[in-house]
Design a protein around this motif. Sequence first.
Motif, PDB file in Angstrom:
ATOM      1  N   CYS A 167       0.742  -1.141  -0.180  1.00 16.34           N
ATOM      2  CA  CYS A 167      -0.110  -0.095  -0.025  1.00 16.34           C
ATOM      3  C   CYS A 167       0.888   1.424   0.094  1.00 16.34           C
ATOM      4  O   CYS A 167       0.305   2.204  -0.020  1.00 16.34           O
ATOM      5  CB  CYS A 167      -0.757   0.073   1.305  1.00 16.34           C
ATOM      6  N   LYS A 211      -4.661  -0.753  -1.982  1.00 16.80           N
ATOM      7  CA  LYS A 211      -5.157  -0.163  -0.646  1.00 16.80           C
ATOM      8  C   LYS A 211      -5.822  -1.223   0.083  1.00 16.80           C
ATOM      9  O   LYS A 211      -6.308  -2.426  -0.429  1.00 16.80           O
ATOM     10  CB  LYS A 211      -6.084   0.977  -0.851  1.00 16.80           C
ATOM     11  N   TYR A 237      -6.584  -6.735  -0.573  1.00 14.67           N
ATOM     12  CA  TYR A 237      -5.845  -5.671  -0.861  1.00 14.67           C
ATOM     13  C   TYR A 237      -6.653  -5.261  -2.461  1.00 14.67           C
ATOM     14  O   TYR A 237      -6.494  -6.162  -2.933  1.00 14.67           O
ATOM     15  CB  TYR A 237      -4.559  -5.890  -1.005  1.00 14.67           C
TER      16      TYR A 237
END
Length: 620
Positions: free
Chosen positions: A100, A233, A245
Amino acid sequence: MGPVLSRRDFLAFGAAAALLPDLASAASPTGAKLHGLSAFGDLKYPADFTHFDYVNADAPKGGTFIFSPPNWVFNQNPLTFNTLNTFVARSDAPPRMEMCFDSLMASALDEPDALYGLIAEGVTISDDRNSFEFSLRPEARFHDGSPLTAEDVAHSFKLYKQDGHPSLLLPLSQMTEAVAVDPHTFRLTFSGRQPARTILGVAGFPIVSKAYFEANPFTSANMKPPLGSGPYKVGRVVPGQTIEYERVEDYWARDLPVNRGLYNFDRIRIEFYRDRQAGFEAFKKGDVLYRQEFTARVWATGYDFPALKEGKVVKREFPAEKRPSMQSTAINERRERFRDPRVRKAIAMCFDFEWTRRNLFYGSYERAQSCFERSDYRADGLPSPAELALLEPLRGKIPDEAFGEAVIQPVSDGTGRDRKLLGAALKLLGEAGWKRAGQFVQNGKGERLTVELLVDDQDWIRIHSPWVENMKAIGIDASIRVVDSAQYTNRKLEFDFDLVTMAQSFTATPTRDEIEATFHSRAATLSGSSNLAGIADPAIDALVEAAGRAESREDLITALRALDRVLRARLDWIPNWYLPNHRAAFWDMFGFKEPKPDFGFPVEAMWWFDKDKAAAIGKA
């Protein structure tokens, strides 16, 4: 048995997986803006390169990749998680949180020691090589659309130096300044006492948002995802069980040369299983799509389920990376009873690898000997003149064995109860002051020699029980303690154990910062460090620092071989075993380019979803 852990083993972590350059080399001139840096040689890729050779630049985007990670960094735990803050020592974060976040520079996995710009489009090195000025890309953005500026970079380095995980904190010990010169120029300065190659280790650290961590305590452990800037993210989260994710569709850096062809899955899901067998059953059903197998018994006998027989699942081996690895059992020398090397040697002699390999490992695995296995840094034979030049000043302060043939663990007769070896082990205990008194050996104070192997997986009981029985046979009060994952992590953080096994891989050009975290006295009392054995020896420190001063690959090889000789003679770590390859199985619904790169294997970043293959096996 057990995954190969790596502090810096994931592509999205950029230069943290990189091979760190000797800044004294001609490849890193001062005064000019550089698009990349290389250790001891030239860069493979020119300034106008479009993508790395080992990726498919036109790989399609889409699909979901579901797996149990084979490696992890920082405070991450593959069995459970209770925080999304991966940058501190405490608590358990899920693996791949680093995906991320972007870093200043990123590594090429087909070069042993090369870095190229990510957030930074270039870097300029000062004449004294203590200051590094990074030119940041003005288009860099966080996921909320806010600009990523030099203020964020400076704030990240200050946070890490003060409160970061040891992997982040230790390399910054000589940082004197982290300054935002202007919104798109960041300058990092060191004292001059830092190792020459430190800069490119820290150039790969994740960059976090200053605004976010001014509003949220950096050291807190909570389930709120920190604001990131990377290709993924955080999506769906079920604490301790599942994390997804999600690919950032408008990721600001998706078309940069270091990223083209990477990060192809729309979602990457990690499922957490505290029990290995439960994880395997999930894979057989297709609830998990990719698995690296670390249990020899399962690899040899368990892959006979219907999906594999029908050709829906592929079982194969991939070559291991050309990087030094270490899988050993640490003996905690913070405890007085383990400080005598004769005691450590006696404990090691009770481990019968030959019997274990034949009866428990189905003939797989090779016996590890070195702290830098599978590399040129492994010591063999007698020391070279160059190695002796480093060792001779330490004579009398290091074991005499370091000056002879490199120490090799004894080979047993394979019976599982080698009387000759066990007799020699008992004799060593006697010489160290541990005398037989009935069933157990005791010291002069009447205390038993107790040894507890700390584990967090039931499979280790099968592996370690014969070792424990051999220790009991010579009078050691030995046992195995199985604890849950959270307790295991906490006890390692506090160094609250007798013996614990750890697997680790180093970068192909190890820096002083890397090896310091595992072997240097500075890390012996630092909670969360990988110096699990508690080594605090000025002679070891001197060899670590010699490696940090290396000005050529030949110098580095010499220094690490000398260090390897001394570590093996001291036996702070009992070497156990290693694999020369990756044992992998996956549902046949992915595309990937072959051969794999030599210095990394992040399948979740390099592979892609193949719709036709998925349809053929009913997984579309």
